[in-house]
Design an enzyme around this catalytic site. Structure first.
Site, PDB file in Angstrom:
ATOM      1  N   SER A 101      -4.508   4.144   1.837  1.00  0.00           N
ATOM      2  CA  SER A 101      -5.376   4.517   2.958  1.00  0.00           C
ATOM      3  C   SER A 101      -5.471   5.640   3.235  1.00  0.00           C
ATOM      4  CB  SER A 101      -4.300   3.939   4.444  1.00  0.00           C
ATOM      5  OG  SER A 101      -4.699   4.107   6.480  1.00  0.00           O
ATOM      6  N   ASP A 245     -11.271   5.413   7.448  1.00  0.00           N
ATOM      7  CA  ASP A 245     -10.530   6.043   6.142  1.00  0.00           C
ATOM      8  C   ASP A 245     -10.676   5.204   4.529  1.00  0.00           C
ATOM      9  OD1 ASP A 245      -9.426   4.179   7.070  1.00  0.00           O
ATOM     10  OD2 ASP A 245      -7.672   4.323   6.625  1.00  0.00           O
ATOM     11  N   ASP A 247      -9.186   3.306   2.933  1.00  0.00           N
ATOM     12  CA  ASP A 247      -9.132   1.238   3.254  1.00  0.00           C
ATOM     13  C   ASP A 247     -10.150   0.555   4.550  1.00  0.00           C
ATOM     14  OD1 ASP A 247      -7.667   2.112   5.237  1.00  0.00           O
ATOM     15  OD2 ASP A 247      -6.419  -0.206   4.461  1.00  0.00           O
ATOM     16  N   ASP A 249      -9.989   0.418   7.679  1.00  0.00           N
ATOM     17  CA  ASP A 249      -9.175  -0.545   8.899  1.00  0.00           C
ATOM     18  C   ASP A 249      -9.266   0.621  10.135  1.00  0.00           C
ATOM     19  OD1 ASP A 249      -7.089   1.501   8.224  1.00  0.00           O
ATOM     20  OD2 ASP A 249      -5.531   0.251   7.910  1.00  0.00           O
TER      21      ASP A 249
END
Length: 453
Positions: A101, A245, A247, A249
């Site tokens: 992340s 961010d 990743d 999400d």
């Protein structure tokens, strides 16, 4: 306490702590637990972000699944929410996202999604852990024609592009001529996808940090370093800035002046829009206890029910599913729009934010005035590991907290929370006066350190 899984899957330094051997075993154990009630050969999707260790972890994960007898479809570099969407859309039995992340590049992680496209619950993670270090793993070996096969399925991302652009079809056809959005993809999983989506929807944009090299993910960019998109918006005189961010999400934003629009403000703007369209299910907004007091006050003034859960997007989702709500999220920008995707989706959130602001025919700085964010102070008190939950039992600490809360009389709050990973107790205070709450937070943190060491 769990040995491997944290609040968001397994996350460690790649190749030293998150070793190929550990990943291999996590894959076998996960495949067994997630597919044991199935009467067919399981198919599992794997997606990853742009970290240099991504291919290494992906290879070990694939080997673990294939050795168990599961089939694998490799999605390549792809945002977490897209994997979640595709898991449900394609009828896969489960999926895995390889990402850490917002962490720096040397970390990587593994998080599972169920066939419904949702993060697996705590009890399933605990079941996987129970098998991980047991003798059962050595018995889970596919032989002969039962060995699984893998194939590349990077073309699946086109299904998500079609899905997301259809949701906003014709919504941005008559944008103001000078409307232009800044995009910071954090050199992460959205580095290509975001541009494709904005281009297809006809939204003018300027994009930065979209050249990943394996080690620059989240490096002074993206939602954890909001100053990058803020500077771009101010320099280029843009209408709005969006920062994802690593990743993909979650996202944060900045207004045309470069001032932050955090997750609480995003939720307020979107909740206000959905309510005006009679689309806010059960007239309710779900957030965590870490959300700013201003969000609660906003909900009260707009006559919106406000529910708070413990920290973690999975707990927000659980509450939403249990009581049929469609909007919830976290201050960090992890927003769940459950009508469309059962996990936080940065691109979806950003488009819904743009739509909600444009619907008011206002500038972003004007739209965010709907919520008044209270000053917030967070101080970590260092304590003994075995005493970090004892603040609830200590009479002097409790009396100090109660006295503070009485002083605030509803216009401030105190939140004490033990760290899940460190020997620390987090002291968070919100109130109208920054100087005053900083002083009181320091005093309370000092008291906690004194009493719990």
């Amino acid at each position: 306490m769990r040995k491997y899984f944290g609040t968001d899957g397994i996350r460690r330094i790649a190749n030293t702590e998150l070793t190929p051997d550990l990943v291999f075993r996590v894959a076998k154990a996960g495949a067994h637990v997630l597919a044991k009630h199935s009467n067919h050969v399981p198919t599992i999707l794997i997606g990853r972000d742009t970290r240099i260790s991504g291919s290494l972890i992906e290879s070990a994960m694939t080997a673990g699944f294939l050795s168990y007898g599961a089939n694998v479809k490799l999605l390549g570099v792809i945002p977490t929410p897209v994997v979640a969407y595709l898991t449900k859309k394609t009828g896969a039995d489960a999926s895995v996202v390889i990402s850490a992340s917002h962490n720096t590049y040397e970390f990587n992680g593994v998080k599972y999604f169920s066939n419904k496209g949702m993060k697996i619950p705590d009890e399933i993670e605990e079941e996987i852990e129970a098998i991980l270090d047991s003798d059962q793993l050595s018995e889970m070996v596919a032989v002969s024609d039962k060995i699984g096969v893998s194939e590349n399925a990077t073309e699946y991302i086109d299904e998500y592009i079609e899905f997301i652009t259809n949701l906003f079809k014709n919504e941005f056809d008559n944008l103001p001529k000078d409307f232009c959005v800044g995009i910071d993809t954090a050199n992460g999983a959205t580095f290509e996808l975001a541009e494709k989506v904005y281009k297809k929807l006809g939204i003018k944009y300027k994009i930065i940090n979209n050249k990943p090299d394996g080690i620059n993910i989240n490096e002074n960019c993206g939602s954890t370093h909001i100053e990058a998109i803020s500077n771009l918006v101010k320099e280029e005189k843009l209408s709005l800035g969006i920062a994802y961010d690593g990743d993909g999400d979650r996202c944060l934003a900045v207004d045309e002046n470069g001032e932050i629009i955090d997750g609480d403000i995003i939720m307020a703007i979107i909740a206000n829009y959905l309510k005006s369209e009679n689309k806010l299910k059960n007239n309710t907004l779900v957030a965590t206890v870490m959300s700013n007091l201003g969000l609660k006050k906003f909900a009260e003034t707009q006559d919106i029910n406000f529910i708070q859960t413990k920290v973690g997007d999975r707990y927000v989702l659980e509450e939403m599913l249990k009581n049929d709500y469609n909007l919830g999220g976290e201050q960090s920008g992890h927003i769940i729009l459950l009508d469309y995707n059962p996990t936080g989706d940065g691109i979806l959130t950003s488009l819904m934010l743009i739509k909600s602001i444009l619907n008011q025919n206002k500038k972003a700085s004007e739209a965010k005035k709907i919520i008044n964010i209270y000053p917030q102070v967070l101080i970590n008190a260092k304590v003994l590991e075995n005493k970090k939950r004892d603040y609830e039992k200590d009479k002097e600490i409790k009396e100090n907290i109660e006295k503070l809360e009485k002083e605030f009389a509803g216009n401030g709050r105190v939140l004490i929370r033990p760290s899940g990973t460190e020997p620390k107790v987090r002291v968070m205070i919100e109130g109208e006066n920054q100087e005053y709450i900083t002083k009181r937070a320091k005093e309370l943190a000092d008291l906690i350190e004194k009493k719990l060491n």
